[in-house]
Design a protein around this motif. Structure first.
Motif, PDB file in Angstrom:
ATOM      1  N   GLY A   9       0.822  -1.210   0.000  1.00  6.37           N
ATOM      2  CA  GLY A   9       0.000   0.000   0.000  1.00  6.37           C
ATOM      3  C   GLY A   9       0.853   1.255   0.000  1.00  6.37           C
ATOM      4  N   LEU A  10       1.931   1.250   0.782  1.00  2.00           N
ATOM      5  CA  LEU A  10       2.831   2.403   0.808  1.00  2.00           C
ATOM      6  C   LEU A  10       3.512   2.616  -0.542  1.00  2.00           C
ATOM      7  CD1 LEU A  10       4.487   2.045   4.330  1.00  2.00           C
ATOM      8  CD2 LEU A  10       2.787   3.705   3.594  1.00  2.00           C
ATOM      9  N   ILE A  11       3.875   1.532  -1.209  1.00  6.87           N
ATOM     10  CA  ILE A  11       4.501   1.636  -2.533  1.00  6.87           C
ATOM     11  C   ILE A  11       3.518   2.222  -3.535  1.00  6.87           C
ATOM     12  CG2 ILE A  11       5.447   0.288  -4.450  1.00  6.87           C
ATOM     13  CD1 ILE A  11       6.679  -1.571  -2.317  1.00  6.87           C
ATOM     14  N   ILE A  12       2.279   1.796  -3.487  1.00  4.14           N
ATOM     15  CA  ILE A  12       1.259   2.335  -4.402  1.00  4.14           C
ATOM     16  C   ILE A  12       1.038   3.821  -4.133  1.00  4.14           C
ATOM     17  CG2 ILE A  12      -1.194   2.245  -4.980  1.00  4.14           C
ATOM     18  CD1 ILE A  12      -1.012  -0.809  -4.576  1.00  4.14           C
ATOM     19  N   ILE A  13       0.970   4.213  -2.864  1.00  2.16           N
ATOM     20  CA  ILE A  13       0.796   5.627  -2.517  1.00  2.16           C
ATOM     21  C   ILE A  13       1.979   6.447  -3.020  1.00  2.16           C
ATOM     22  CG2 ILE A  13       0.723   7.249  -0.568  1.00  2.16           C
ATOM     23  CD1 ILE A  13      -0.943   5.111   0.915  1.00  2.16           C
ATOM     24  N   THR A  17       1.764   9.420  -5.797  1.00  3.87           N
ATOM     25  CA  THR A  17       2.274  10.746  -5.442  1.00  3.87           C
ATOM     26  C   THR A  17       3.324  11.205  -6.441  1.00  3.87           C
ATOM     27  OG1 THR A  17       1.902  10.209  -3.114  1.00  3.87           O
ATOM     28  CG2 THR A  17       3.306  12.100  -3.581  1.00  3.87           C
ATOM     29  N   LEU A  18       4.191  10.312  -6.850  1.00  3.82           N
ATOM     30  CA  LEU A  18       5.222  10.643  -7.824  1.00  3.82           C
ATOM     31  C   LEU A  18       4.609  11.032  -9.167  1.00  3.82           C
ATOM     32  CD1 LEU A  18       8.275  10.743  -8.305  1.00  3.82           C
ATOM     33  CD2 LEU A  18       8.172   8.359  -8.995  1.00  3.82           C
ATOM     34  N   ILE A  19       3.566  10.329  -9.582  1.00  2.75           N
ATOM     35  CA  ILE A  19       2.895  10.648 -10.845  1.00  2.75           C
ATOM     36  C   ILE A  19       2.177  11.995 -10.759  1.00  2.75           C
ATOM     37  CG2 ILE A  19       1.006   9.961 -12.376  1.00  2.75           C
ATOM     38  CD1 ILE A  19       1.799   7.031 -11.768  1.00  2.75           C
ATOM     39  N   VAL A  20       1.501  12.255  -9.648  1.00  2.72           N
ATOM     40  CA  VAL A  20       0.718  13.488  -9.514  1.00  2.72           C
ATOM     41  C   VAL A  20       1.616  14.719  -9.387  1.00  2.72           C
ATOM     42  CG1 VAL A  20      -0.891  14.724  -8.007  1.00  2.72           C
ATOM     43  CG2 VAL A  20      -1.305  12.332  -8.575  1.00  2.72           C
ATOM     44  N   PHE A  21       2.620  14.669  -8.519  1.00  2.00           N
ATOM     45  CA  PHE A  21       3.427  15.850  -8.241  1.00  2.00           C
ATOM     46  C   PHE A  21       4.718  15.918  -9.054  1.00  2.00           C
ATOM     47  CE2 PHE A  21       0.947  15.407  -4.299  1.00  2.00           C
ATOM     48  CZ  PHE A  21       0.333  16.635  -4.316  1.00  2.00           C
ATOM     49  N   GLY A  22       5.223  14.804  -9.498  1.00  3.68           N
ATOM     50  CA  GLY A  22       6.468  14.793 -10.249  1.00  3.68           C
ATOM     51  C   GLY A  22       7.675  14.753  -9.326  1.00  3.68           C
TER      52      GLY A  22
END
Length: 74
Positions: A9-13, A17-22
């Motif tokens: 779950g932490l990896i998915i989050i 987050t990386l995709i949304v914020f860059g």
């Protein structure tokens, strides 16, 4: 609260987050989050220790005075 999330779950989050914020914004977000947590901890410690007379007898520093007068000048 976070016990049921687990490593997957932490990896998915983290990936979302990386995709949304860059990758360029993540250090800034992390620094802001860290400052927020440290301020919260400092405030909570101050409230817990408010029974001590030193907290109430705190002298105003030039930074405290400047922080109060700056909003008035604008």
């Amino acid at each position: 609260m976070f016990q049921s999330i687990g490593i997957p779950g932490l990896i998915i989050i983290l990936i979302i987050t990386l995709i949304v914020f860059g990758p360029r914004k993540l250090p800034e977000i992390g620094a802001a989050f860290g400052k927020t947590l440290s301020e919260f901890k400092k405030s909570a410690t101050g409230i817990m220790n408010s029974d001590e007379p030193e907290v109430h007898a705190k002298k105003k520093t030039s930074e405290d005075i400047q922080a109060v007068t700056e909003p008035m000048e604008k």
